[in-house]
Design a protein around this motif. Structure first.
Motif, PDB file in Angstrom:
ATOM      1  N   LEU A 297      33.503  51.082  29.901  1.00  0.00           N
ATOM      2  CA  LEU A 297      33.106  52.252  29.344  1.00  0.00           C
ATOM      3  C   LEU A 297      32.867  52.056  27.711  1.00  0.00           C
ATOM      4  CD1 LEU A 297      34.920  55.338  31.334  1.00  0.00           C
ATOM      5  CD2 LEU A 297      32.491  54.291  31.289  1.00  0.00           C
TER       6      LEU A 297
ATOM      7  N   GLY B 129      40.380  46.069  35.718  1.00  0.00           N
ATOM      8  CA  GLY B 129      39.618  45.576  34.291  1.00  0.00           C
ATOM      9  C   GLY B 129      39.972  45.376  33.120  1.00  0.00           C
TER      10      GLY B 129
ATOM     11  N   LEU C 131      37.357  47.792  28.730  1.00  0.00           N
ATOM     12  CA  LEU C 131      36.502  47.049  27.712  1.00  0.00           C
ATOM     13  C   LEU C 131      35.318  48.044  28.410  1.00  0.00           C
ATOM     14  CD1 LEU C 131      36.019  43.554  26.100  1.00  0.00           C
ATOM     15  CD2 LEU C 131      36.540  45.295  25.413  1.00  0.00           C
TER      16      LEU C 131
ATOM     17  N   ASN D 189      32.772  51.205  38.486  1.00  0.00           N
ATOM     18  CA  ASN D 189      34.090  51.498  38.032  1.00  0.00           C
ATOM     19  C   ASN D 189      34.325  52.483  39.478  1.00  0.00           C
ATOM     20  OD1 ASN D 189      35.139  50.568  35.816  1.00  0.00           O
ATOM     21  ND2 ASN D 189      34.577  52.468  34.300  1.00  0.00           N
ATOM     22  N   ALA D 190      32.967  53.177  39.815  1.00  0.00           N
ATOM     23  CA  ALA D 190      32.812  53.879  41.038  1.00  0.00           C
ATOM     24  C   ALA D 190      33.642  53.585  42.113  1.00  0.00           C
ATOM     25  CB  ALA D 190      31.404  54.746  40.872  1.00  0.00           C
TER      26      ALA D 190
ATOM     27  N   GLY E 274      39.345  59.968  40.525  1.00  0.00           N
ATOM     28  CA  GLY E 274      39.080  60.482  39.886  1.00  0.00           C
ATOM     29  C   GLY E 274      40.526  60.007  38.673  1.00  0.00           C
TER      30      GLY E 274
ATOM     31  N   SER F 145      34.818  61.737  40.320  1.00  0.00           N
ATOM     32  CA  SER F 145      34.449  61.919  39.064  1.00  0.00           C
ATOM     33  C   SER F 145      32.864  61.939  39.194  1.00  0.00           C
ATOM     34  CB  SER F 145      34.527  60.701  38.278  1.00  0.00           C
ATOM     35  OG  SER F 145      36.146  60.092  38.413  1.00  0.00           O
TER      36      SER F 145
ATOM     37  N   PHE G  39      29.517  60.857  35.896  1.00  0.00           N
ATOM     38  CA  PHE G  39      29.219  60.549  34.364  1.00  0.00           C
ATOM     39  C   PHE G  39      27.996  60.886  34.403  1.00  0.00           C
ATOM     40  CE2 PHE G  39      33.040  58.265  35.589  1.00  0.00           C
ATOM     41  CZ  PHE G  39      33.617  58.082  33.968  1.00  0.00           C
TER      42      PHE G  39
ATOM     43  N   GLY H 154      42.884  51.174  29.978  1.00  0.00           N
ATOM     44  CA  GLY H 154      42.755  51.063  30.865  1.00  0.00           C
ATOM     45  C   GLY H 154      43.693  51.835  31.703  1.00  0.00           C
ATOM     46  N   THR H 155      43.608  51.584  32.465  1.00  0.00           N
ATOM     47  CA  THR H 155      44.770  52.698  33.486  1.00  0.00           C
ATOM     48  C   THR H 155      45.384  51.509  34.427  1.00  0.00           C
ATOM     49  OG1 THR H 155      43.727  53.692  35.094  1.00  0.00           O
ATOM     50  CG2 THR H 155      44.361  55.031  33.290  1.00  0.00           C
TER      51      THR H 155
ATOM     52  N   ASP I 297      31.250  59.664  41.949  1.00  0.00           N
ATOM     53  CA  ASP I 297      32.155  59.957  43.124  1.00  0.00           C
ATOM     54  C   ASP I 297      33.158  60.813  43.703  1.00  0.00           C
ATOM     55  OD1 ASP I 297      34.472  59.083  41.759  1.00  0.00           O
ATOM     56  OD2 ASP I 297      33.095  57.712  40.519  1.00  0.00           O
TER      57      ASP I 297
ATOM     58  N   TYR J 181      37.603  52.173  41.054  1.00  0.00           N
ATOM     59  CA  TYR J 181      37.965  54.230  41.239  1.00  0.00           C
ATOM     60  C   TYR J 181      37.885  54.307  42.166  1.00  0.00           C
ATOM     61  CZ  TYR J 181      39.309  51.181  37.233  1.00  0.00           C
ATOM     62  OH  TYR J 181      39.471  50.398  35.859  1.00  0.00           O
TER      63      TYR J 181
HETATM   64  P1  ADP Z   1      38.506  49.293  32.886  1.00  0.00           P
HETATM   65  O1  ADP Z   1      37.731  47.538  33.237  1.00  0.00           O
HETATM   66  O2  ADP Z   1      39.770  49.172  33.136  1.00  0.00           O
HETATM   67  O3  ADP Z   1      37.843  49.759  34.173  1.00  0.00           O
HETATM   68  P2  ADP Z   1      36.844  50.935  31.416  1.00  0.00           P
HETATM   69  O4  ADP Z   1      36.305  51.399  30.437  1.00  0.00           O
HETATM   70  O5  ADP Z   1      35.437  50.812  32.482  1.00  0.00           O
HETATM   71  O6  ADP Z   1      37.546  50.084  31.673  1.00  0.00           O
HETATM   72  O7  ADP Z   1      37.333  52.529  32.391  1.00  0.00           O
HETATM   73  C1  ADP Z   1      38.574  53.412  31.371  1.00  0.00           C
HETATM   74  C2  ADP Z   1      39.817  54.168  32.019  1.00  0.00           C
HETATM   75  O8  ADP Z   1      38.751  54.486  32.518  1.00  0.00           O
HETATM   76  C3  ADP Z   1      39.764  53.016  33.710  1.00  0.00           C
HETATM   77  O9  ADP Z   1      40.998  52.430  34.155  1.00  0.00           O
HETATM   78  C4  ADP Z   1      39.628  54.049  34.716  1.00  0.00           C
HETATM   79  O10 ADP Z   1      41.279  54.621  34.494  1.00  0.00           O
HETATM   80  C5  ADP Z   1      39.398  54.654  34.516  1.00  0.00           C
HETATM   81  N1  ADP Z   1      38.188  55.580  34.868  1.00  0.00           N
HETATM   82  C6  ADP Z   1      36.561  55.353  34.080  1.00  0.00           C
HETATM   83  N2  ADP Z   1      35.583  54.937  36.042  1.00  0.00           N
HETATM   84  C7  ADP Z   1      36.453  55.944  36.713  1.00  0.00           C
HETATM   85  C8  ADP Z   1      35.566  56.402  38.285  1.00  0.00           C
HETATM   86  N3  ADP Z   1      35.326  56.672  38.386  1.00  0.00           N
HETATM   87  N4  ADP Z   1      36.877  56.752  39.109  1.00  0.00           N
HETATM   88  C9  ADP Z   1      37.993  57.139  38.111  1.00  0.00           C
HETATM   89  N5  ADP Z   1      38.680  56.310  36.768  1.00  0.00           N
HETATM   90  C10 ADP Z   1      37.790  56.244  36.094  1.00  0.00           C
END
Ligand code: ADP
Length: 474
Positions: free
Chosen positions: A438, A433, A436, A377-378, A412, A462, A464, A427-428, A408, A381
Motif C-alpha cells: 500500500l 506480505g 510495502l 490484498n483483496a 476488513g 474493505s 479502496f 503489515g499486520t 471485497d 485478506y
Molecule cells: P502487506 O504486504 O502486508 O499486504 P500492504 O501495504 O499491502 O502490506 O498492506 C498493509 C496492511 O493493510 C496489511 O497487512 C493488511 O493488514 C491491511 N490490508 C490491506 N488491504 C487489505 C484488504 N483488502 N483487506 C484487509 N486488510 C487489508
C-alpha cells in the motif's frame, strides 16, 4: 510551500523587454539631449548674431548721418564697412531660404561677424526648423529688417551721389536725417522682436527638454527597479526551491536508511527459515512430514519472490518518468487477476466487474502497480470462513475525473490500523506480505496526482477508491 506557489503564480514580464526599454530610453535621451543642445546653441548664436546686426546697423546709421553733415569720406568708408554686417546676414538668409549654396550662406554669416564655429549649428537649425513657428516668425522679422537695411543702403547711395555732385541742400540733409532716424527706429523694433521670438522659443524648448528628461529618467528608473525586483523574486523562488529540494533529499535519505535496514532484515528472514527447514528435512524420514516441510519452503520462497518484486516496483515507481498513454482498465484488471491466481484461495473467489469506463489516458505503469497491489490484498485478506468470497471491481466517471473501486468481503481492517496501512513496512501479517504494497500504491497514486481512500469494517470487508485525474492535470 504556499509562499512558493504564490511566487510561482506571479507572471514576470520578460527581463529582456525591460533591458530593451532601458536601452531605447537611454538612446532616445542621448539623442534628444544632443539635438536640443544643438538647437539651443544655435539659438544663442542667432541672438549673438542679432546683436552684431543691430550694432552694425546703428553704427552705419551714425556714420551716414555724420557723413551727411560733414561730407567726410572717412565717415562714408566707415558707413560702408558697418552696413556690410546686416547685409551679410541678409545674403545668408536669402541663400538659405532658397536652399542655395551653404558656402555663400557661410560667407554671409561671417561678414555678419558671426563666429565661425557656430555656423554649422546655425545653418543646420535654419535648414531643418525654418518652418517651426517661433523660428519662422523670427526669420520673418529678420526679412523685414533686411528690407529696411536695403532702404538705408539706397538712402546712403543717394546721399553719396548728391555729395559727390555737390547737390546736397540743407533741406535734403533734414529729409535724409528724418528718413535715417525713422528707419533706425523701425529696425530697433524688428531687432527686438527677433530676439524676443527666439527667447520665447528657447524657453519652450527648455521646458520641453526638462519634461522629456524627467519622463525618460522615470521610465529608466522604473524599468531598472522592476528588473531588480524580478531578479530578487527569482532568487527567492530558487532559494525556496533549493530548500524544498533539500528537505525532500533529507526525507529521501531517512526513508532510504529505513528501507535498507528493513529490506536487509526481511530479505534474510525467509533464507533463515529456509535453512532451518532444510536442516529439519535432512533429519526427517517420514515422507509426509518432508512434504509439509517442502510446502513451507515453497511458501518462504514465494514470500521472498513477492518481496523482491515489491522492491523492484518501489524502485521503478521512484525513478520512472510519468508517461501518459491510452490505457485499457479492462485489460489491466484481467491481466492482474490472471497473474494473481497463484495466491492461496484465489480460485475460490468470485470476481465481478462493472466497468463503465475502460479506455482512459493515464500512466499505464503506475495504474498496473495500483491495480495489482489492491487486487492482491483483496485476495490475500479474503475471509475463507464466509460462504462466498467476492471481489468486486468498478470503474466510472465522477465529474471530470475517473475512479476505480476494488471492494471485497474479506477480513476488513481494524480501526486501530486504518491510519497506518499506507506506511512503509506496515503489515499486520508478515507471512502474507512485505508491508510495502500500500505504501507503493500511495506513491504511485501521488505520482499521477490522484487520490486514494479506503472504507473498511472489521470482518465485513474493505473498499479502496482510487481517483485518476485527467492527464492535463498531471
Ligand atoms: P502487506 O504486504 O502486508 O499486504 P500492504 O501495504 O499491502 O502490506 O498492506 C498493509 C496492511 O493493510 C496489511 O497487512 C493488511 O493488514 C491491511 N490490508 C490491506 N488491504 C487489505 C484488504 N483488502 N483487506 C484487509 N486488510 C487489508
Amino acid at each position: 510551500m504556499r509562499i512558493l506557489q504564490a511566487l510561482k503564480k506571479f507572471r514576470f514580464p520578460n527581463v529582456y523587454v525591460l533591458i530593451l526599454i532601458v536601452f531605447i530610453s537611454c538612446a532616445l535621451l542621448i539623442c534628444i539631449n544632443f539635438f536640443t543642445i544643438k538647437i539651443l546653441s544655435a539659438t544663442r548664436a542667432y541672438v549673438n548674431g542679432e546683436s552684431h546686426y543691430s550694432k552694425g546697423q546703428k553704427d552705419a546709421s551714425r556714420h551716414l548721418i555724420t557723413y551727411l553733415y560733414t561730407k567726410d569720406p572717412k565717415q562714408w568708408k566707415l558707413y560702408l564697412e558697418e552696413i556690410e554686417v546686416p547685409q551679410g546676414d541678409g545674403i545668408a538668409r536669402i541663400t538659405l531660404l532658397k536652399a542655395g549654396d551653404n558656402q555663400i550662406a557661410r560667407r554671409g554669416f561671417l561678414i555678419g561677424r558671426n563666429h565661425e564655429e557656430d555656423l554649422d549649428d546655425v545653418i543646420w537649425v535654419f535648414d531643418n526648423f525654418k518652418n517651426v513657428s517661433f523660428l519662422s516668425k523670427a526669420i520673418d522679422e529678420w526679412g523685414q529688417g533686411d528690407d529696411l537695411i536695403f532702404k538705408l543702403f539706397i538712402i546712403g547711395q543717394q546721399i553719396n551721389a548728391k555729395i559727390k555732385h555737390n547737390l546736397l541742400t540743407t533741406a535734403d540733409q533734414h529729409k535724409y536725417l528724418k528718413e535715417i532716424s525713422s528707419i533706425s527706429d523701425l529696425l530697433t523694433v524688428k531687432e527686438r522682436n527677433f530676439s524676443n521670438t527666439l527667447g520665447e522659443g528657447t524657453r519652450k524648448i527648455k521646458d520641453l527638454l526638462i519634461i522629456t528628461n524627467v519622463v525618460f529618467t522615470l521610465i529608466i528608473i522604473c524599468s531598472v527597479c522592476l528588473y531588480y525586483s524580478i531578479m530578487v523574486k527569482r532568487l527567492l523562488i530558487s532559494k525556496k526551491e533549493t530548500e524544498v529540494k533539500n528537505e525532500n533529499l533529507a526525507l529521501a535519505n531517512r526513508e532510504l536508511d529505513r528501507f535498507v535496514y528493513s529490506a536487509s532484515h526481511d530479505l534474510r528472514s525467509p533464507i533463515t527459515s529456509l535453512q532451518g527447514l532444510i536442516e529439519l528435512t535432512a533429519l526427517e524420514d517420514d515422507v509426509n512430514q518432508i512434504r509439509d516441510y517442502l510446502k513451507l519452503m515453497h511458501q518462504s520462497l514465494a514470500r521472498q519472490d513477492q518481496f523482491i518484486s515489491d522492491i523492484i516496483d518501489y524502485s521503478k515507481n521512484k525513478r520512472k518518468q510519468i508517461v501518459i498513454e491510452p490505457v485499457s482498465l479492462k485489460e489491466l484488471f484481467n491481466e492482474a487477476i490472471s497473474q494473481l491466481m497463484h495466491i492461496e484461495n484465489a480460485n475460490k473467489i468470485k470476481f465481478t466487474q462493472e466497468l463503465l469506463v475502460d479506455e482512459i489516458e493515464s500512466d499505464g505503469f503506475r495504474l498496473r502497480i495500483i491495480i495489482c497491489n489492491l487486487l492482491s490484498n483483496a485476495i490475500k485478506y479474503a475471509d475463507n470462513s464466509k460462504q462466498e468470497m467476492i471481489i468486486s471491481i468498478k470503474s466510472y466517471k465522477n465529474e471530470d475525473v475517473n475512479q476505480i473501486e476494488i471492494s471485497d468481503n474479506g477480513i476488513g481492517i481494524n480501526d486501530e490500523y486504518k491510519d497506518s496501512i499506507f506506511e512503509m513496512y506496515f503489515g499486520t501479517n508478515k507471512n502474507k506480505g512485505s508491508g510495502l504494497g500500500l505504501y507503493i500504491v500511495k506513491e504511485a497514486v501521488e505520482n499521477i496526482k490522484g487520490n486514494i481512500s479506503v472504507i473498511s469494517e472489521n470482518k465485513i470487508g474493505s473498499r479502496f477508491i482510487v481517483t485518476i485525474p485527467n492527464p492535463n492535470g498531471i
